[in-house]
Structure formats: C-alpha cells, structure tokens
Motif scaffolding. Structure first.
Motif, PDB file in Angstrom:
ATOM      1  N   VAL A 205       0.831  -1.201   0.000  1.00  0.00           N
ATOM      2  CA  VAL A 205       0.000   0.000   0.000  1.00  0.00           C
ATOM      3  C   VAL A 205       0.868   1.254   0.000  1.00  0.00           C
ATOM      4  CG1 VAL A 205      -1.690   1.337   1.310  1.00  0.00           C
ATOM      5  CG2 VAL A 205      -1.976  -1.134   1.076  1.00  0.00           C
ATOM      6  N   SER A 206       1.933   1.262   0.791  1.00  0.00           N
ATOM      7  CA  SER A 206       2.828   2.420   0.835  1.00  0.00           C
ATOM      8  C   SER A 206       3.479   2.655  -0.521  1.00  0.00           C
ATOM      9  CB  SER A 206       3.906   2.222   1.896  1.00  0.00           C
ATOM     10  OG  SER A 206       3.347   2.076   3.175  1.00  0.00           O
ATOM     11  N   ALA A 207       3.961   1.575  -1.161  1.00  0.00           N
ATOM     12  CA  ALA A 207       4.589   1.709  -2.476  1.00  0.00           C
ATOM     13  C   ALA A 207       3.582   2.185  -3.516  1.00  0.00           C
ATOM     14  CB  ALA A 207       5.203   0.379  -2.902  1.00  0.00           C
ATOM     15  N   LEU A 208       2.353   1.683  -3.433  1.00  0.00           N
ATOM     16  CA  LEU A 208       1.315   2.116  -4.376  1.00  0.00           C
ATOM     17  C   LEU A 208       0.996   3.592  -4.201  1.00  0.00           C
ATOM     18  CD1 LEU A 208      -0.738   1.371  -6.561  1.00  0.00           C
ATOM     19  CD2 LEU A 208      -2.334   0.729  -4.741  1.00  0.00           C
ATOM     20  N   LEU A 209       0.895   4.043  -2.947  1.00  0.00           N
ATOM     21  CA  LEU A 209       0.627   5.457  -2.684  1.00  0.00           C
ATOM     22  C   LEU A 209       1.764   6.325  -3.218  1.00  0.00           C
ATOM     23  CD1 LEU A 209      -1.065   7.683  -1.383  1.00  0.00           C
ATOM     24  CD2 LEU A 209       0.068   7.171   0.807  1.00  0.00           C
TER      25      LEU A 209
ATOM     26  N   VAL B  67       4.439  10.053  12.506  1.00  0.00           N
ATOM     27  CA  VAL B  67       3.729   8.937  13.138  1.00  0.00           C
ATOM     28  C   VAL B  67       3.345   9.298  14.565  1.00  0.00           C
ATOM     29  CG1 VAL B  67       3.963   6.561  13.967  1.00  0.00           C
ATOM     30  CG2 VAL B  67       4.749   7.164  11.680  1.00  0.00           C
ATOM     31  N   THR B  68       4.219  10.036  15.252  1.00  0.00           N
ATOM     32  CA  THR B  68       3.898  10.483  16.610  1.00  0.00           C
ATOM     33  C   THR B  68       2.695  11.419  16.605  1.00  0.00           C
ATOM     34  OG1 THR B  68       6.230  10.313  17.260  1.00  0.00           O
ATOM     35  CG2 THR B  68       4.796  11.646  18.655  1.00  0.00           C
ATOM     36  N   VAL B  69       2.652  12.317  15.603  1.00  0.00           N
ATOM     37  CA  VAL B  69       1.524  13.256  15.506  1.00  0.00           C
ATOM     38  C   VAL B  69       0.230  12.536  15.145  1.00  0.00           C
ATOM     39  CG1 VAL B  69       0.597  15.204  14.187  1.00  0.00           C
ATOM     40  CG2 VAL B  69       2.992  15.225  14.922  1.00  0.00           C
ATOM     41  N   LEU B  70       0.305  11.620  14.166  1.00  0.00           N
ATOM     42  CA  LEU B  70      -0.897  10.913  13.710  1.00  0.00           C
ATOM     43  C   LEU B  70      -1.322   9.807  14.671  1.00  0.00           C
ATOM     44  CD1 LEU B  70      -0.034  10.560   9.898  1.00  0.00           C
ATOM     45  CD2 LEU B  70      -1.625  12.178  10.944  1.00  0.00           C
ATOM     46  N   GLY B  71      -0.365   9.301  15.436  1.00  0.00           N
ATOM     47  CA  GLY B  71      -0.657   8.183  16.328  1.00  0.00           C
ATOM     48  C   GLY B  71      -0.236   6.878  15.687  1.00  0.00           C
ATOM     49  N   PRO B  72       0.491   6.017  16.414  1.00  0.00           N
ATOM     50  CA  PRO B  72       0.952   4.747  15.853  1.00  0.00           C
ATOM     51  C   PRO B  72      -0.211   3.847  15.432  1.00  0.00           C
ATOM     52  CG  PRO B  72       2.087   5.247  17.917  1.00  0.00           C
ATOM     53  CD  PRO B  72       0.935   6.210  17.805  1.00  0.00           C
ATOM     54  N   SER B  73      -0.215   3.439  14.186  1.00  0.00           N
ATOM     55  CA  SER B  73      -1.208   2.497  13.654  1.00  0.00           C
ATOM     56  C   SER B  73      -0.734   2.048  12.283  1.00  0.00           C
ATOM     57  CB  SER B  73      -2.597   3.134  13.548  1.00  0.00           C
ATOM     58  OG  SER B  73      -2.623   4.125  12.541  1.00  0.00           O
ATOM     59  N   ALA B  74      -1.294   0.966  11.782  1.00  0.00           N
ATOM     60  CA  ALA B  74      -0.902   0.471  10.468  1.00  0.00           C
ATOM     61  C   ALA B  74      -1.243   1.499   9.386  1.00  0.00           C
ATOM     62  CB  ALA B  74      -1.609  -0.852  10.175  1.00  0.00           C
TER      63      ALA B  74
ATOM     64  N   SER C 213      -1.552   4.816   9.657  1.00  0.00           N
ATOM     65  CA  SER C 213      -0.697   6.001   9.708  1.00  0.00           C
ATOM     66  C   SER C 213       0.701   5.672   9.185  1.00  0.00           C
ATOM     67  CB  SER C 213      -0.616   6.546  11.139  1.00  0.00           C
ATOM     68  OG  SER C 213      -0.006   5.617  12.014  1.00  0.00           O
ATOM     69  N   VAL C 214       1.202   4.458   9.445  1.00  0.00           N
ATOM     70  CA  VAL C 214       2.505   4.059   8.913  1.00  0.00           C
ATOM     71  C   VAL C 214       2.456   3.988   7.388  1.00  0.00           C
ATOM     72  CG1 VAL C 214       4.171   2.165   8.792  1.00  0.00           C
ATOM     73  CG2 VAL C 214       3.215   2.840  10.991  1.00  0.00           C
ATOM     74  N   MET C 215       1.387   3.392   6.843  1.00  0.00           N
ATOM     75  CA  MET C 215       1.223   3.352   5.385  1.00  0.00           C
ATOM     76  C   MET C 215       1.224   4.754   4.794  1.00  0.00           C
ATOM     77  SD  MET C 215      -1.812   0.554   4.862  1.00  0.00           S
ATOM     78  CE  MET C 215      -1.752  -1.089   5.575  1.00  0.00           C
ATOM     79  N   LEU C 216       0.456   5.647   5.416  1.00  0.00           N
ATOM     80  CA  LEU C 216       0.321   7.009   4.909  1.00  0.00           C
ATOM     81  C   LEU C 216       1.651   7.750   4.948  1.00  0.00           C
ATOM     82  CD1 LEU C 216      -1.619   9.222   3.900  1.00  0.00           C
ATOM     83  CD2 LEU C 216      -1.991   9.859   6.289  1.00  0.00           C
TER      84      LEU C 216
ATOM     85  N   LEU D 253      10.150   1.284  12.394  1.00  0.00           N
ATOM     86  CA  LEU D 253       9.256   2.084  13.228  1.00  0.00           C
ATOM     87  C   LEU D 253       8.625   1.240  14.336  1.00  0.00           C
ATOM     88  CD1 LEU D 253       7.490   4.190  10.436  1.00  0.00           C
ATOM     89  CD2 LEU D 253       9.047   5.067  12.192  1.00  0.00           C
ATOM     90  N   SER D 254       8.210   0.026  13.995  1.00  0.00           N
ATOM     91  CA  SER D 254       7.608  -0.857  15.010  1.00  0.00           C
ATOM     92  C   SER D 254       8.630  -1.262  16.049  1.00  0.00           C
ATOM     93  CB  SER D 254       7.020  -2.104  14.331  1.00  0.00           C
ATOM     94  OG  SER D 254       5.942  -1.765  13.487  1.00  0.00           O
TER      95      SER D 254
END
Length: 291
Positions: free
Chosen positions: A96-100, A143-150, A152-155, A226-227
């Motif tokens: 998903v990250s590469a596609l974005l 990631v700290t601002v958005l909050g850790p989650s799958a 937010s990491v993708m984005l 990151l994880s």
C-alpha cells in the motif's frame, strides 16, 4: 490490420519478458517463495484456527511444542499465529505504501518531464526539498503526531517515498517524448493528455515496475524499523517489526530466541525475495538482454 500488428507486438513483448524473467533463476525462486508466503498468510489463519491475541494462561514464554509451533511470548500469545498475522500487516504496509508513492510520484514526474520549464522547476525543487530531510526523523515525527497504527505508517511512508518515482519518471519521460512516434502523434494533432497517457507513459513504465518492487521492500523495512522503535503498528496487533521489538529485552534476546528469530528470518527472506524479483524484472525489461 494495424490493430492485429499492435496486439501481436504486445504479445511478443510480453512473451519475451516472461522468458527472460524465467531465465533468472534466483528471481523465479524468489517469486515462488513470495507467492507461497502470501497464500499461506491468507489460508493458514482459517485452516489452523490461529488466534494472535488470546493469552494462554500458564503458558508464558513456553518453548516450541506440538501445541505452539513457535512457542508463546511473554504474555502467553501464540508466536506462530502472530507471525502469520504479522505477515499480513507487514506485506500490506509494503504494498500500500509503495502504491501510494507511485500514485503521487508518477503523475508529478510525468508533468515535469513533459512540460518542462516552470512546471519542471517547481516539481523538481519540491523533490529536492523532500530528499534533503532525513526520512526516518520525519517519519518518527509524523507517526507520533498521527498516532501509531498500520494506516498512519502506510500514509507516512507513502507520502515520503514518492520522490524516487518522480525522479525516475521525469528522466524516462524526457527521453521518450523525443521519440519519433510521439512526434508523429503530436503532428497528427494529439492533445497533450493523449500524448502523455497513451504514448509516453506506457513506454516509460518498465523501470517503474522495478522501482515499485524495491519500494515495497523498503517500506516493509521502514515499518519494521518504526515498530521496533515502538512507533509503528501498536501491540496487541502483530507485525514482524513489533515482534522483533521483543529482542530489546536482553533475557529474551539470549534465552527466548523463538520470540523474535522467526520474525527476523522471515523478514529478511521476504525483503531479499522482493529485491531479487526486482532484479529479475530489471533484466527482463531490458531490451538489450537476449532471450
């Protein structure tokens, strides 16, 4: 008649590409490994009734056994189940990250290469600005601002990884747009949009497929990093990165390797496989390489 010739040409190109890729033995082994891995990640949770979240009382840090193939972690969760579900998360983040990144970078690179001038200057200067910052630091902040989650990491990884696609597309478009078939289309009155999306972009995609494979591997590693730092996919959700995070504990690192070694091994094998597939695609799409 012309349509048949074009179709035959595409079929011939596709067949030659597959033949050249098949000759790359390491890439073929890697492709089969990745396909098998994806199928197992999809099928095993249902087939084996795996549960990565349930705590098994009395089985804390249990060694591998018939009941728990890879043992349990420090709170009694099945490590094998978490490894399988972690693969779903890590691979999803990678693709998903590469596609974005591709969806952002390719159009911008196409516009910069086709129009040049002020458009090129603005887009490529933005690329330079993005590339001048240390990616990991920016990722940690966002990631700290958005909050850790799958998600937010993708984005975050996707938004920061588009520059490589933009630069590659820009350099390829510059060479393709001067080709005779594009000039012929321009002389026949083809609009700018038709020139870009019907003639230039399709003939610029070969190196972008290779870049996509490398971006997937890079995104998986970035998510794991990151994880591992505690800012990626949050526990109790599983990812290969936050499973390796358990190795920060010295006693786990030394005395309970089943909690982190399987995730580390599968992570390395997956990234290597994707990179080898990228190498195979690069050779297969190179017109100088013989069948």
């Amino acid at each position: 008649m012309k349509k048949k010739e074009k179709s035959a040409g595409r079929d011939s190109f596709g067949r030659n590409t597959l033949q050249k890729f098949a000759r790359h033995k390491v890439a073929m082994i890697s492709a089969w490994f990745l396909i098998t891995e994806i199928l197992l990640i999809i099928v095993l949770p249902t087939a084996m009734n795996l549960d990565p979240y349930t705590t098994h009382a009395g089985n804390f840090t249990a060694r591998p056994s018939a009941e728990f193939l890879l043992g349990t972690d420090d709170v009694g969760r099945d490590v094998f189940a978490r490894l399988v579900y972690g693969g779903r998360v890590s691979l999803s983040v990678g693709f998903v990250s590469a596609l974005l990144s591709a969806l952002i970078g390719i159009p911008l690179g196409l516009l910069a290469g086709y129009y040049g001038g002020a458009v090129r200057m603005i887009i490529m200067r933005v690329v330079d600005v993005f590339m001048s910052f240390p990616a990991m630091v920016i990722q940690l902040v966002l990631v700290t601002v958005l909050g850790p989650s799958a998600s937010s990491v993708m984005l975050v990884i996707g938004l920061l990884g588009w520059t490589s696609f933009a630069r590659l597309t820009y350099s390829k478009v510059i060479s393709v747009k001067e080709q005779e078939f594009v000039e012929a289309a321009r002389a026949c009155g083809a609009t700018s949009g038709r020139q870009m999306f019907q003639y230039i972009l399709p003939n610029s995609l070969a190196p972008l497929f290779v870049q996509f494979s490398f971006s997937v591997a890079s995104a998986i590693l970035q998510e794991s990093g990151l994880s591992f730092l505690g800012l990626g996919v949050p526990v109790p959700a599983a990812s290969w990165g936050n499973m390796i995070y358990a190795a920060q504990n010295l006693s786990t690192l030394v005395y309970r390797p089943w909690m982190w070694v399987p995730a580390g091994v599968i992570l390395v094998l997956t990234v290597l496989s994707i990179n080898f597939i990228g190498d195979g695609l690069r050779d297969a799409l190179d017109p100088k390489m013989k069948v």
